[in-house]
Scaffold this active site. Structure first.
Site, PDB file in Angstrom:
ATOM      1  N   HIS A 243       0.875  -1.163  -0.003  1.00 19.09           N
ATOM      2  CA  HIS A 243      -0.028  -0.101   0.093  1.00 19.09           C
ATOM      3  C   HIS A 243       1.002   1.297  -0.101  1.00 19.09           C
ATOM      4  O   HIS A 243       2.026   1.226   0.360  1.00 19.09           O
ATOM      5  CB  HIS A 243      -0.801   0.000   1.080  1.00 19.09           C
ATOM      6  CG  HIS A 243      -2.169  -0.903   1.403  1.00 19.09           C
ATOM      7  ND1 HIS A 243      -2.952  -0.820   0.145  1.00 19.09           N
ATOM      8  CD2 HIS A 243      -2.478  -1.795   2.108  1.00 19.09           C
ATOM      9  CE1 HIS A 243      -3.957  -1.673   0.289  1.00 19.09           C
ATOM     10  NE2 HIS A 243      -3.780  -2.327   1.660  1.00 19.09           N
ATOM     11  N   CYS A 286      -0.060   2.456  -4.568  1.00 17.18           N
ATOM     12  CA  CYS A 286      -0.751   3.779  -4.886  1.00 17.18           C
ATOM     13  C   CYS A 286       0.275   4.923  -4.665  1.00 17.18           C
ATOM     14  O   CYS A 286       0.903   5.038  -3.721  1.00 17.18           O
ATOM     15  CB  CYS A 286      -2.134   4.007  -4.086  1.00 17.18           C
ATOM     16  SG  CYS A 286      -3.374   2.870  -4.722  1.00 17.18           S
TER      17      CYS A 286
END
Length: 411
Positions: A243, A286
């Site tokens: 992440h 991301c």
């Protein structure tokens, strides 16, 4: 399935051979299809591959498939205006590598992990094809006076070292912090694919899973400061599957590690062992909370004349940040997508491209192919249109980087 397999197995094999002979399917596609034992699965995979082959080849392959096996073919609506933008993905299995992406459900947008766009998932199928020895396939470690020089991948004892950090289990982050980071289902697919790929390229590979910030710091510092063999490698690669947000990786304990801080550890003034050695960082994470939407291309911009720089034969020093190549799954500020069964868009296409082209093309050229594959071939419905993803690369290399051919073990 056994009845279908018995009835159509030989005919499907003949169809695959015919499409390969007509150059609709590549050798990689053919080999992958031959390795699928269940005929219905083979048909599904063929149906997924064809849209990536352009309108004429797709139309030809689809007509043959539907004519011969109408009861096996999936009904989908394709048209000439949109074929080059296919495939769209099944959002039921799609997640974004950000803290809030998986639960975000804006008005008019596809609810990731909730809605099911039936029959719309596509993946690459180029894999496990060993490159044969030939002069034209050998990496270019030399150049004439008018061409770009390339990094010597045989100057040192070992070809390359690849570190893979796979952060998938975020239980600790949810338990001890205020974050809502979900587990990154499907990330193991990416980890396995990159590990297999770089081993097949002759790299030594170290895989680390589910690292807290403290453990990540420890691993990185060990490589830079307490790994004498590092100076024996001709290339260094680091793959981060995590992440992320705001130019940082979200570690599994909920704390962030800035990407710049990671890269700075390997600059020439900090890591003497890798001075002059190409260092490639691949980051599947991301970089923000925005979705990348699509626009219509009305015309091509006029191409500029190629700039020619005067070359000098005088010895020069290099900046400490030279010889880096940084590949991001997405542009700054945007989500990147990962399928919980098939892995991420970016890593899937990256591995497929390297497997097919590494024997003849340099990394920068191959990553342009990856850009095109992800940008034009991957999308998910949302906000009245399609959400897309645009990989982004920072090139600070001073030479061309050739990885050489992929050689998979026969075991």
């Amino acid at each position: 399935s056994s009845g279908i397999n018995a009835e159509y197995g030989e005919e499907i094999g003949g169809l695959v051979d015919e499409l390969a002979e007509q150059r609709v399917l590549s050798a990689f596609n053919k080999k992958n299809l031959q390795e699928i034992p269940v005929v219905s699965d083979k048909v599904d995979k063929l149906h997924d591959i064809l849209p990536k082959k352009g309108w004429e080849n797709f139309k030809k392959g689809r007509q043959i498939l539907y004519t011969r096996f109408p009861e096996l073919a999936k009904e989908r609506v394709w048209d000439e205006d949109t074929i080059e933008r296919l495939p769209v993905l099944n959002v039921k299995y799609l997640e974004a590598d950000g803290a809030t992406a998986a639960s975000r459900n804006e008005e008019g947008a596809a609810a990731i992990d909730q809605e099911d766009v039936d029959g719309m998932f596509t993946t690459k199928s180029k894999k496990n094809q060993p490159a044969e020895e030939s002069e034209k396939e050998k990496p270019r470690y030399w150049s004439d006076s008018n061409s770009l020089p390339s990094y010597n991948m045989t100057a040192r004892k070992r070809k390359g070292f690849c570190l893979i950090v796979n952060n998938e289990d975020y239980t600790s982050a949810r338990k001890y912090t205020q974050t809502n980071l979900k587990d990154r289902k499907g990330s193991t697919v990416d980890a396995d694919a990159t590990q297999k790929l770089f081993r097949s390229l002759g790299f030594d590979v170290e895989l680390q899973a589910n690292l807290s910030k403290t453990n990540l710091d420890s691993v990185l510092n060990m490589i830079v400061n307490n790994f004498p063999a590092l100076e024996e490698y001709n290339c260094f690669v680091a793959v981060f599957l995590s992440h992320g947000e705001n130019e940082a990786l979200n570690c599994v304990d909920g704390r962030d590690k800035k990407i710049d801080d990671i890269i700075n550890l390997f600059k020439g003034d900090c890591c003497r062992a890798l001075r002059g050695v190409p260092k490639w960082f691949i980051i599947q994470a991301c970089r923000g909370k925005n979705f990348n939407t699509e626009v219509t291309l009305e015309h091509d911009a006029k191409e500029d004349e190629n700039d020619v720089e005067e070359q000098s034969s005088k010895p020069i020093s290099i900046p400490s940040c030279a010889d880096f190549y940084i590949s991001y799954a997405t542009a700054p500020g945007y989500y990147s997508f990962r399928n919980i069964n098939q892995g991420s868009w970016f890593i899937s296409d990256l591995c497929a491209v390297i497997e097919e082209f590494s024997s003849s093309e340099d990394v920068n050229t191959m990553m342009t192919r990856v850009n095109r594959d992800v940008a034009l071939g991957r999308m998910v419905p949302g906000d009245g249109g399609f959400r897309r993803q645009m990989p982004c690369h920072v090139n600070m290399l001073t030479k061309a980087l050739y990885l050489g051919p992929v050689r998979y073990s026969k075991i």
